[in-house]
Design a protein around this motif. Structure first.
Motif, PDB file in Angstrom:
ATOM      1  N   PHE A   1      36.855  33.520  66.175  1.00  0.00           N
ATOM      2  CA  PHE A   1      36.916  34.763  66.831  1.00  0.00           C
ATOM      3  C   PHE A   1      36.294  34.724  68.251  1.00  0.00           C
ATOM      4  CE2 PHE A   1      33.867  35.963  64.059  1.00  0.00           C
ATOM      5  CZ  PHE A   1      32.935  36.573  64.616  1.00  0.00           C
ATOM      6  N   LEU A   2      36.606  35.583  69.346  1.00  0.00           N
ATOM      7  CA  LEU A   2      36.234  35.806  70.521  1.00  0.00           C
ATOM      8  C   LEU A   2      35.420  37.013  70.752  1.00  0.00           C
ATOM      9  CD1 LEU A   2      38.865  33.792  72.692  1.00  0.00           C
ATOM     10  CD2 LEU A   2      36.935  32.757  72.008  1.00  0.00           C
ATOM     11  N   SER A   3      35.723  37.951  70.041  1.00  0.00           N
ATOM     12  CA  SER A   3      35.081  39.231  70.095  1.00  0.00           C
ATOM     13  C   SER A   3      35.268  39.843  68.798  1.00  0.00           C
ATOM     14  CB  SER A   3      35.700  40.060  71.116  1.00  0.00           C
ATOM     15  OG  SER A   3      37.034  40.418  70.754  1.00  0.00           O
ATOM     16  N   ARG A   4      34.555  41.059  68.611  1.00  0.00           N
ATOM     17  CA  ARG A   4      34.653  41.784  67.302  1.00  0.00           C
ATOM     18  C   ARG A   4      35.924  42.285  67.061  1.00  0.00           C
ATOM     19  NH1 ARG A   4      29.726  44.799  64.264  1.00  0.00           N
ATOM     20  NH2 ARG A   4      29.142  42.609  64.478  1.00  0.00           N
ATOM     21  N   PRO A   5      36.646  43.137  68.225  1.00  0.00           N
ATOM     22  CA  PRO A   5      38.118  43.364  67.784  1.00  0.00           C
ATOM     23  C   PRO A   5      39.152  42.326  67.670  1.00  0.00           C
ATOM     24  CG  PRO A   5      37.068  44.523  70.026  1.00  0.00           C
ATOM     25  CD  PRO A   5      36.026  43.326  69.271  1.00  0.00           C
ATOM     26  N   HIS A   6      38.698  40.749  68.419  1.00  0.00           N
ATOM     27  CA  HIS A   6      39.519  39.771  67.966  1.00  0.00           C
ATOM     28  C   HIS A   6      39.313  39.450  66.434  1.00  0.00           C
ATOM     29  CE1 HIS A   6      40.561  35.410  69.034  1.00  0.00           C
ATOM     30  NE2 HIS A   6      41.735  35.854  68.969  1.00  0.00           N
ATOM     31  N   TYR A   7      38.328  39.715  65.937  1.00  0.00           N
ATOM     32  CA  TYR A   7      38.185  39.268  64.562  1.00  0.00           C
ATOM     33  C   TYR A   7      38.962  40.113  63.666  1.00  0.00           C
ATOM     34  CZ  TYR A   7      36.066  39.591  59.923  1.00  0.00           C
ATOM     35  OH  TYR A   7      35.974  39.732  58.373  1.00  0.00           O
ATOM     36  N   HIS A   8      38.674  41.425  64.073  1.00  0.00           N
ATOM     37  CA  HIS A   8      39.399  42.621  63.189  1.00  0.00           C
ATOM     38  C   HIS A   8      40.966  42.353  63.239  1.00  0.00           C
ATOM     39  CE1 HIS A   8      35.976  44.477  61.944  1.00  0.00           C
ATOM     40  NE2 HIS A   8      35.574  44.858  63.091  1.00  0.00           N
ATOM     41  N   LEU A   9      41.499  41.796  64.362  1.00  0.00           N
ATOM     42  CA  LEU A   9      42.949  41.487  64.652  1.00  0.00           C
ATOM     43  C   LEU A   9      43.341  40.487  63.696  1.00  0.00           C
ATOM     44  CD1 LEU A   9      45.647  42.572  65.803  1.00  0.00           C
ATOM     45  CD2 LEU A   9      44.924  41.090  67.672  1.00  0.00           C
ATOM     46  N   ARG A  10      42.358  39.324  63.824  1.00  0.00           N
ATOM     47  CA  ARG A  10      42.939  38.078  63.034  1.00  0.00           C
ATOM     48  C   ARG A  10      42.586  38.366  61.556  1.00  0.00           C
ATOM     49  NH1 ARG A  10      42.719  33.259  66.264  1.00  0.00           N
ATOM     50  NH2 ARG A  10      42.444  32.113  64.270  1.00  0.00           N
ATOM     51  N   HIS A  11      41.512  39.050  61.084  1.00  0.00           N
ATOM     52  CA  HIS A  11      41.380  39.292  59.684  1.00  0.00           C
ATOM     53  C   HIS A  11      42.778  40.099  59.162  1.00  0.00           C
ATOM     54  CE1 HIS A  11      38.931  40.816  56.219  1.00  0.00           C
ATOM     55  NE2 HIS A  11      39.077  39.413  55.994  1.00  0.00           N
ATOM     56  N   GLU A  12      43.093  41.096  60.030  1.00  0.00           N
ATOM     57  CA  GLU A  12      44.061  41.837  59.502  1.00  0.00           C
ATOM     58  C   GLU A  12      45.453  41.068  59.604  1.00  0.00           C
ATOM     59  OE1 GLU A  12      46.393  44.914  57.971  1.00  0.00           O
ATOM     60  OE2 GLU A  12      44.025  44.548  58.242  1.00  0.00           O
ATOM     61  N   GLY A  13      45.291  39.975  60.498  1.00  0.00           N
ATOM     62  CA  GLY A  13      46.610  38.979  60.435  1.00  0.00           C
ATOM     63  C   GLY A  13      46.512  38.286  59.162  1.00  0.00           C
ATOM     64  N   LEU A  14      45.657  37.834  58.374  1.00  0.00           N
ATOM     65  CA  LEU A  14      45.556  37.217  57.270  1.00  0.00           C
ATOM     66  C   LEU A  14      46.335  38.161  56.065  1.00  0.00           C
ATOM     67  CD1 LEU A  14      41.963  35.604  56.850  1.00  0.00           C
ATOM     68  CD2 LEU A  14      44.276  34.631  57.651  1.00  0.00           C
ATOM     69  N   ALA A  15      45.894  39.316  56.109  1.00  0.00           N
ATOM     70  CA  ALA A  15      46.284  40.412  55.439  1.00  0.00           C
ATOM     71  C   ALA A  15      47.887  40.825  55.464  1.00  0.00           C
ATOM     72  CB  ALA A  15      45.765  41.780  55.596  1.00  0.00           C
ATOM     73  N   ALA A  16      48.403  40.560  56.663  1.00  0.00           N
ATOM     74  CA  ALA A  16      49.737  40.643  57.169  1.00  0.00           C
ATOM     75  C   ALA A  16      50.663  39.484  56.574  1.00  0.00           C
ATOM     76  CB  ALA A  16      49.960  40.540  58.609  1.00  0.00           C
ATOM     77  N   HIS A  17      49.955  38.259  56.688  1.00  0.00           N
ATOM     78  CA  HIS A  17      50.477  37.234  56.009  1.00  0.00           C
ATOM     79  C   HIS A  17      50.764  37.184  54.596  1.00  0.00           C
ATOM     80  CE1 HIS A  17      51.202  33.880  58.896  1.00  0.00           C
ATOM     81  NE2 HIS A  17      50.167  34.224  59.428  1.00  0.00           N
TER      82      HIS A  17
END
Length: 352
Positions: free
Chosen positions: A52-68
């Motif tokens: 990830f490139l920033s903390r907001p980017h991390y949170h979006l990517r982590h929620e991406g895993l949950a969305a999958h």
């Protein structure tokens, strides 16, 4: 007249088609390429939030895993697997720093010793002294997943090349294609590297990085790589047919190269690295897929309202990880819901 035209039939357009259809919207996908898109066919398909490139980017990517995971629960049989990632792109203190940073964010991290690594990957040649295992991570071939989501959405698909977005009285009204005009209540650009050209007539600049991607696939092998493997020299995974799939660059996600170099040289170097990782196996080239990766100028997604009402944008790398969550959040906004805080840092306005 359809309610929504989604331009692009890769993983992002497909996920949006599904989410909007679930909300009762009539959706039509328009794409120059076959269902599954172009960039999606050249994707490694690693689903992760460890990069990830920033903390907001991390949170979006982590929620991406949950969305999958929400998608796989709603649509059993999707080509998504959660085998986890064994990671040692960094070693020593840098590896420990990565582990501590991710754990502080709530990410699941397991520290593995050399014997534990050897037990998990007995076919691995040089065994590192230590590695991290990320059990939340997985893989999905984005093009295959996109075709499955398009099928589940029931969306109409039109093979055409979009030349421009049409407008009337300051509002998007559809697109002009090589087959003629298509009208709609709204237009969503899931057009990857083609997005800047469609925005330019409205006085809007979207900077994009030049990031070519080359994915190499080998001949089928016995089971040698049961996880996503991320080493300092190569990222690799093994598909259901036993083929190794790997980017033709080390550190694929953070790769800044603007050119690929000579195709034979690049492929042979990649195969050499694979043979070093898995010695004693007859590893040779089977096929490749190449595309320009849709990476906005600061490396972060661009999602939300476009430069005029009725025009929306969803452009990102990595779409493999992010498309399902972006589709959920953007579909909610498009159909009248509140703007998501998760998308606050990823609006087009930051480039104004």
């Amino acid at each position: 007249m359809t309610q929504t035209l989604i331009i692009g039939a890769g993983i992002t357009g497909a996920a949006l088609a599904l989410q909007l259809s679930w909300r009762g919207e009539a959706v039509t996908l328009v794409s120059t390429h076959a269902e599954g898109g172009l960039a999606s066919t050249a994707s490694f398909g690693w689903l992760n939030a460890s990069y990830f490139l920033s903390r907001p980017h991390y949170h979006l990517r982590h929620e991406g895993l949950a969305a999958h995971r929400r998608l796989t629960e709603a649509l059993p049989g999707l080509p998504t697997n959660w085998q986890g990632c064994l990671w040692y792109e960094a070693t020593g203190e840098a590896q420990e720093e990565t582990a501590s940073d991710l754990q502080a964010l709530g990410y699941q991290v397991q520290r593995l010793t050399q014997p534990e690594i050897a037990e998990r990957l007995p076919a691995l040649g040089p065994i590192p002294e230590s590695a991290l295992f990320f059990p939340e991570e997985g893989v999905a071939d984005p093009a295959t997943l996109a075709r499955a989501l398009i099928g589940a959405s029931g969306a109409q698909v039109i093979r055409a090349t979009v030349q421009s977005v049409t407008e009337e009285k300051g509002r998007a009204t559809g697109v002009l294609t090589d087959l003629g005009p298509l009208k709609a209540s709204r237009v969503i650009l899931a057009t990857g590297t083609g997005t800047p050209g469609l925005l330019e007539p409205f006085g809007t600049t979207l900077p994009m990085l030049t990031r070519p991607g080359l994915m190499v696939t080998t001949n089928p092998l016995p089971p040698v790589c049961p996880v996503v493997l991320a080493t300092p020299d190569q990222e690799v995974r093994q598909d259901a047919e036993g083929r190794l799939r790997t980017p033709a660059s080390a550190g694929h996600q953070s790769d800044h190269a603007e050119t690929l170099g000579s195709f034979p040289v690049v492929v042979n170097a990649t195969l050499t690295r694979l043979r070093t990782l898995f010695p004693g196996h007859d590893i040779h080239f089977a096929h490749q897929a190449m595309a320009m990766r849709p990476v906005p100028g600061d490396g972060l997604p661009v999602v939300g309202q476009g430069p005029l009402p009725g025009l929306w944008i969803a452009v990102m790398h990595s779409g493999a990880t992010l498309a399902p969550v972006v589709a959920e959040l953007l579909a909610e906004e498009i159909t009248g819901g509140a703007e998501s805080p998760l998308l606050a840092d990823f609006r087009l306005a930051r480039f104004a």
